[in-house]
Scaffold this motif. Structure first.
Motif, short mmCIF file in Angstrom:
data_model
loop_
_atom_site.label_atom_id
_atom_site.label_comp_id
_atom_site.label_asym_id
_atom_site.label_seq_id
_atom_site.Cartn_x
_atom_site.Cartn_y
_atom_site.Cartn_z
N ARG A 1 1.43 2.50 1.01
CA ARG A 1 1.04 1.09 0.87
C ARG A 1 0.84 0.45 2.24
O ARG A 1 -0.10 -0.31 2.44
N ALA A 2 1.72 0.75 3.18
CA ALA A 2 1.60 0.18 4.53
C ALA A 2 0.29 0.63 5.17
O ALA A 2 -0.40 -0.18 5.80
N MET B 1 -2.45 1.54 3.58
CA MET B 1 -3.56 0.91 2.85
C MET B 1 -3.72 -0.55 3.28
O MET B 1 -4.83 -1.01 3.48
N ARG B 2 -2.61 -1.25 3.42
CA ARG B 2 -2.68 -2.65 3.83
C ARG B 2 -3.24 -2.79 5.24
O ARG B 2 -3.90 -3.78 5.55
N ALA B 3 -2.95 -1.82 6.09
CA ALA B 3 -3.41 -1.88 7.48
C ALA B 3 -4.93 -1.68 7.55
O ALA B 3 -5.55 -2.10 8.52
N GLY B 4 -5.48 -1.04 6.54
CA GLY B 4 -6.92 -0.84 6.51
C GLY B 4 -7.43 0.12 7.57
O GLY B 4 -8.60 0.13 7.91
N GLY B 5 -6.58 0.94 8.11
CA GLY B 5 -6.99 1.88 9.13
C GLY B 5 -5.86 2.81 9.45
O GLY B 5 -5.16 3.27 8.56
N SER B 6 -5.66 3.03 10.72
CA SER B 6 -4.58 3.93 11.11
C SER B 6 -3.43 3.16 11.73
O SER B 6 -3.61 2.05 12.23
N LEU B 7 -2.26 3.74 11.64
CA LEU B 7 -1.06 3.18 12.25
C LEU B 7 -0.30 4.30 12.95
O LEU B 7 -0.44 5.47 12.59
N THR B 8 0.49 3.91 13.92
CA THR B 8 1.36 4.88 14.57
C THR B 8 2.59 5.08 13.68
O THR B 8 2.90 4.22 12.84
N GLN C 1 12.99 7.14 -7.40
CA GLN C 1 12.52 8.31 -8.12
C GLN C 1 11.02 8.51 -7.93
O GLN C 1 10.52 9.62 -8.04
N ALA C 2 10.31 7.45 -7.62
CA ALA C 2 8.85 7.52 -7.46
C ALA C 2 8.50 7.90 -6.03
O ALA C 2 7.96 7.11 -5.27
N LEU C 3 8.86 9.11 -5.64
CA LEU C 3 8.49 9.72 -4.37
C LEU C 3 9.29 9.23 -3.17
O LEU C 3 8.89 9.46 -2.04
N GLY C 4 10.42 8.59 -3.38
CA GLY C 4 11.35 8.23 -2.33
C GLY C 4 10.79 7.82 -0.98
O GLY C 4 10.94 8.56 -0.02
N GLY C 5 10.17 6.68 -0.89
CA GLY C 5 9.70 6.14 0.37
C GLY C 5 8.26 6.47 0.70
O GLY C 5 7.65 5.82 1.53
#
Length: 149
Positions: A40-41, A43-50, A30-34
């Motif tokens: 979070r992913a 934020m944890r990466a601390g930068g950009s991700l593909t 219910q909290a924004l479905g994914g």
């Protein structure tokens, strides 16, 4: 004195984990479905991700990640830009608005967690933390042994 049936205790433990997972999953869906898993992913990466890195880290399919990224981009929480060296490669980054939303959501989660733990009580909370820490230590130790084999 009877021997402890660790198989039965294990079944009970997994039943309780399953029940908790269902309750938490219902709330999480219910909290924004994914979307929050993707945020979070990032934020944890601390930068950009593909997008493919995000799908792996957020545990969603590549089809689902495309829909989630469209929704997050429409909200202004993330930006996608093509790589300067390889135009086929896309990088996803969190916007300032995205950082603000994550901080608000983090505080809300901390407040809900604190309220739950207050109901659980100090003694039981400390015991739960101790047991989870011990379980993680055992899991890590066992994984290190398997990795060394």
């Amino acid at each position: 004195m009877e021997d402890t049936d660790f198989h039965e205790l294990g079944r009970q433990l997994f039943t309780e984990f399953g029940s908790m997972h269902q309750r938490v999953s219902r709330f999480a869906d219910q909290a924004l479905g994914g979307e929050m898993a993707v945020m979070r992913a990032l934020m944890r990466a601390g930068g950009s991700l593909t997008p493919s890195e995000l799908a792996d880290r957020a545990w969603v399919s590549s089809a689902r990640i495309a829909n989630i990224l469209r929704a997050l981009e429409a909200k202004g929480w993330v930006e996608r830009e093509h790589s300067k060296t390889d135009r086929r490669r896309v990088h996803v980054t969190v916007t300032d608005k995205g950082f603000q939303v994550i901080e608000i959501k983090r505080r809300e989660f901390e407040d809900r967690t604190a309220a739950f733990l207050e109901q659980l009580g100090e003694t039981d909370t400390q015991e739960m933390v101790r047991l989870l820490r011990r379980a993680n230590e055992i899991i890590d130790r066992n994984q290190e042994r398997r990795d060394a084999e």
